[in-house]
Design a protein around this motif. Structure first.
Motif, PDB file in Angstrom:
ATOM      1  N   PRO A 125       0.108   7.996 -11.140  1.00 35.11           N
ATOM      2  CA  PRO A 125      -0.930   8.764 -10.489  1.00 35.11           C
ATOM      3  C   PRO A 125      -0.549   9.300  -9.409  1.00 35.11           C
ATOM      4  N   LEU A 126       0.135   9.218  -8.834  1.00 31.92           N
ATOM      5  CA  LEU A 126       0.587   9.472  -7.722  1.00 31.92           C
ATOM      6  C   LEU A 126       0.580  11.010  -7.823  1.00 31.92           C
ATOM      7  N   THR A 127       0.887  11.756  -6.801  1.00 29.04           N
ATOM      8  CA  THR A 127       1.797  13.095  -7.158  1.00 29.04           C
ATOM      9  C   THR A 127       3.349  13.148  -7.504  1.00 29.04           C
ATOM     10  N   GLU A 128       3.747  14.163  -7.846  1.00 29.38           N
ATOM     11  CA  GLU A 128       5.079  14.160  -7.796  1.00 29.38           C
ATOM     12  C   GLU A 128       5.648  13.729  -6.873  1.00 29.38           C
ATOM     13  N   SER A 129       5.757  15.093  -5.402  1.00 23.12           N
ATOM     14  CA  SER A 129       6.211  14.228  -4.673  1.00 23.12           C
ATOM     15  C   SER A 129       6.419  13.168  -4.251  1.00 23.12           C
ATOM     16  N   ARG A 130       4.865  12.147  -4.124  1.00 21.84           N
ATOM     17  CA  ARG A 130       4.771  11.101  -3.319  1.00 21.84           C
ATOM     18  C   ARG A 130       5.630   9.639  -4.534  1.00 21.84           C
ATOM     19  N   ARG A 131       5.930  10.186  -6.186  1.00 20.81           N
ATOM     20  CA  ARG A 131       6.669   9.373  -6.923  1.00 20.81           C
ATOM     21  C   ARG A 131       7.882   9.205  -6.388  1.00 20.81           C
ATOM     22  N   ALA A 132       8.396  10.699  -6.237  1.00 24.41           N
ATOM     23  CA  ALA A 132       9.793  10.801  -5.654  1.00 24.41           C
ATOM     24  C   ALA A 132      10.341  10.372  -4.626  1.00 24.41           C
ATOM     25  N   HIS A 133       9.206  10.086  -3.655  1.00 21.40           N
ATOM     26  CA  HIS A 133       9.581   9.585  -2.791  1.00 21.40           C
ATOM     27  C   HIS A 133       9.122   7.471  -2.750  1.00 21.40           C
ATOM     28  N   THR A 134       8.978   7.248  -3.560  1.00 24.82           N
ATOM     29  CA  THR A 134       8.693   5.947  -3.521  1.00 24.82           C
ATOM     30  C   THR A 134       9.757   5.513  -4.516  1.00 24.82           C
ATOM     31  N   THR A 161       9.248  14.071  -0.339  1.00 27.22           N
ATOM     32  CA  THR A 161       9.913  14.321  -1.291  1.00 27.22           C
ATOM     33  C   THR A 161      10.962  13.663  -2.498  1.00 27.22           C
ATOM     34  N   GLY A 162      11.433  13.160  -1.290  1.00 24.95           N
ATOM     35  CA  GLY A 162      12.638  11.240  -2.062  1.00 24.95           C
ATOM     36  C   GLY A 162      13.640  11.932  -1.480  1.00 24.95           C
ATOM     37  N   GLY A 163      14.066  13.103  -0.259  1.00 22.65           N
ATOM     38  CA  GLY A 163      14.731  13.400   0.298  1.00 22.65           C
ATOM     39  C   GLY A 163      15.712  12.420   1.667  1.00 22.65           C
ATOM     40  N   THR A 164      16.976  11.781   1.920  1.00 21.65           N
ATOM     41  CA  THR A 164      17.459  11.132   2.642  1.00 21.65           C
ATOM     42  C   THR A 164      16.903  11.823   3.743  1.00 21.65           C
ATOM     43  N   LEU A 165      16.137  11.062   5.060  1.00 19.57           N
ATOM     44  CA  LEU A 165      15.848  11.569   6.415  1.00 19.57           C
ATOM     45  C   LEU A 165      16.605  10.475   7.554  1.00 19.57           C
ATOM     46  N   THR A 166      17.164  11.453   8.295  1.00 17.27           N
ATOM     47  CA  THR A 166      17.090  10.159   9.884  1.00 17.27           C
ATOM     48  C   THR A 166      15.666   9.066  10.082  1.00 17.27           C
ATOM     49  N   LEU A 167      15.795   8.791  10.731  1.00 10.46           N
ATOM     50  CA  LEU A 167      14.070   8.602  11.614  1.00 10.46           C
ATOM     51  C   LEU A 167      13.541   9.217  12.119  1.00 10.46           C
ATOM     52  N   HIS A 216       5.233   0.631  -3.494  1.00 12.94           N
ATOM     53  CA  HIS A 216       4.566   0.287  -1.036  1.00 12.94           C
ATOM     54  C   HIS A 216       3.851   1.372  -1.327  1.00 12.94           C
ATOM     55  N   ASP A 217       4.037   2.343  -2.591  1.00 13.60           N
ATOM     56  CA  ASP A 217       3.248   3.329  -1.810  1.00 13.60           C
ATOM     57  C   ASP A 217       1.853   3.741  -2.893  1.00 13.60           C
ATOM     58  N   VAL A 218       1.713   2.662  -4.574  1.00 11.35           N
ATOM     59  CA  VAL A 218       0.939   2.435  -4.759  1.00 11.35           C
ATOM     60  C   VAL A 218      -0.104   2.280  -4.998  1.00 11.35           C
ATOM     61  N   GLY A 219      -1.037   3.031  -3.670  1.00  9.23           N
ATOM     62  CA  GLY A 219      -2.756   3.107  -3.112  1.00  9.23           C
ATOM     63  C   GLY A 219      -2.731   4.114  -3.525  1.00  9.23           C
ATOM     64  N   TYR A 220      -2.089   4.912  -2.760  1.00  9.73           N
ATOM     65  CA  TYR A 220      -2.521   6.037  -2.537  1.00  9.73           C
ATOM     66  C   TYR A 220      -3.131   6.785  -4.496  1.00  9.73           C
ATOM     67  N   GLY A 221      -2.434   6.236  -5.602  1.00  8.73           N
ATOM     68  CA  GLY A 221      -2.797   6.598  -6.606  1.00  8.73           C
ATOM     69  C   GLY A 221      -4.377   5.655  -6.903  1.00  8.73           C
ATOM     70  N   TYR A 222      -4.059   4.576  -6.496  1.00  7.31           N
ATOM     71  CA  TYR A 222      -5.870   3.617  -6.779  1.00  7.31           C
ATOM     72  C   TYR A 222      -6.552   4.161  -5.724  1.00  7.31           C
ATOM     73  N   PRO A 223      -7.236   4.890  -4.756  1.00  3.67           N
ATOM     74  CA  PRO A 223      -7.907   4.583  -3.228  1.00  3.67           C
ATOM     75  C   PRO A 223      -8.775   3.821  -4.074  1.00  3.67           C
ATOM     76  N   VAL A 224      -9.596   3.057  -3.108  1.00  5.34           N
ATOM     77  CA  VAL A 224     -10.482   2.511  -3.399  1.00  5.34           C
ATOM     78  C   VAL A 224     -11.365   2.257  -1.716  1.00  5.34           C
ATOM     79  N   SER A 225     -10.914   1.375  -0.676  1.00  2.00           N
ATOM     80  CA  SER A 225     -10.730   2.155   0.894  1.00  2.00           C
ATOM     81  C   SER A 225     -10.366   2.960   1.759  1.00  2.00           C
ATOM     82  N   GLY A 226      -9.437   3.742   0.543  1.00  2.00           N
ATOM     83  CA  GLY A 226      -8.878   5.163   1.117  1.00  2.00           C
ATOM     84  C   GLY A 226      -7.819   4.902   2.232  1.00  2.00           C
ATOM     85  N   PHE A 227      -7.636   3.822   2.098  1.00  4.19           N
ATOM     86  CA  PHE A 227      -6.104   2.642   3.583  1.00  4.19           C
ATOM     87  C   PHE A 227      -5.264   2.416   2.732  1.00  4.19           C
TER      88      PHE A 227
END
Length: 176
Positions: free
Chosen positions: A11-20, A131-137, A49-60
């Motif tokens: 259920p996650l967007t393509e970019s969110r899925r790539a990130h997770t 979108t899944g790319g590596t970044l510095t903090l 870790h971000d699966v909750g974006y695809g199953y919003p109940v509380s919105g958090f």
């Protein structure tokens, strides 16, 4: 990646899925830094870790994800790591979410390796772009600040959480 993960992440967007997925891959590469008996759970939590974006109940999403996974029989360690990833308690506070909502997933600090497990998930999350790319903090924080203007909930939370995030990334990086 496990087929069950793919189903949960569908259920996650393509970019969110790539990130997770990338967060999961990163943690998989450094899982040897946690006790052997929790490695699989730490890797699973990173992939989910971000699966909750695809199953919003509380919105958090950290809370929604932990509740979803608990309901599907995932371990307390996985639910803890999802619920508390990347200083979620700070964002919960900014959102006015009662701390007790997350406390149900809290594990005692005495659980062997849980501190490093948290740090690894936070490190991977905070060094992986949207979108899944590596970044510095610093690049990741800058990206979040561009996407969420000053005064928004996420921006306020990330600004408040920055010292915690930096600490986790430094601890994890220093252990590799």
């Amino acid at each position: 990646m496990d087929a069950a993960f793919a189903e949960l992440l569908a259920p996650l967007t393509e970019s969110r899925r790539a990130h997770t997925i990338e967060v999961g891959r990163k943690v998989e590469q450094v899982a040897h830094l946690v006790p052997e008996d929790i490695r699989d759970e730490v890797v699973t939590a990173a992939y989910l870790h971000d699966v909750g974006y695809g199953y919003p109940v509380s919105g958090f999403h950290p809370l929604d994800g932990a509740e979803l996974l608990e309901g599907r029989g995932y371990s307390p360690i996985i639910c803890h790591l999802v619920a508390f990833h990347s200083a979620s308690t700070v964002e919960a506070d900014v959102r006015g979410i009662d701390a007790e909502a997350l406390d149900q997933f809290a594990l005692a600090a005495e659980v062997p390796g849980i501190g490093m497990a948290n740090d690894l998930v936070w490190w991977a999350d905070m060094t992986t772009g949207p979108t899944g790319g590596t970044l510095t903090l610093d690049e990741r924080l800058a990206d979040i600040r561009v996407r969420y203007p000053e005064g928004t909930l996420v921006r306020t939370a990330i600004d408040r959480a920055e010292p915690l995030l930096r600490g986790a990334v430094q601890r994890a990086s220093g252990s590799m």
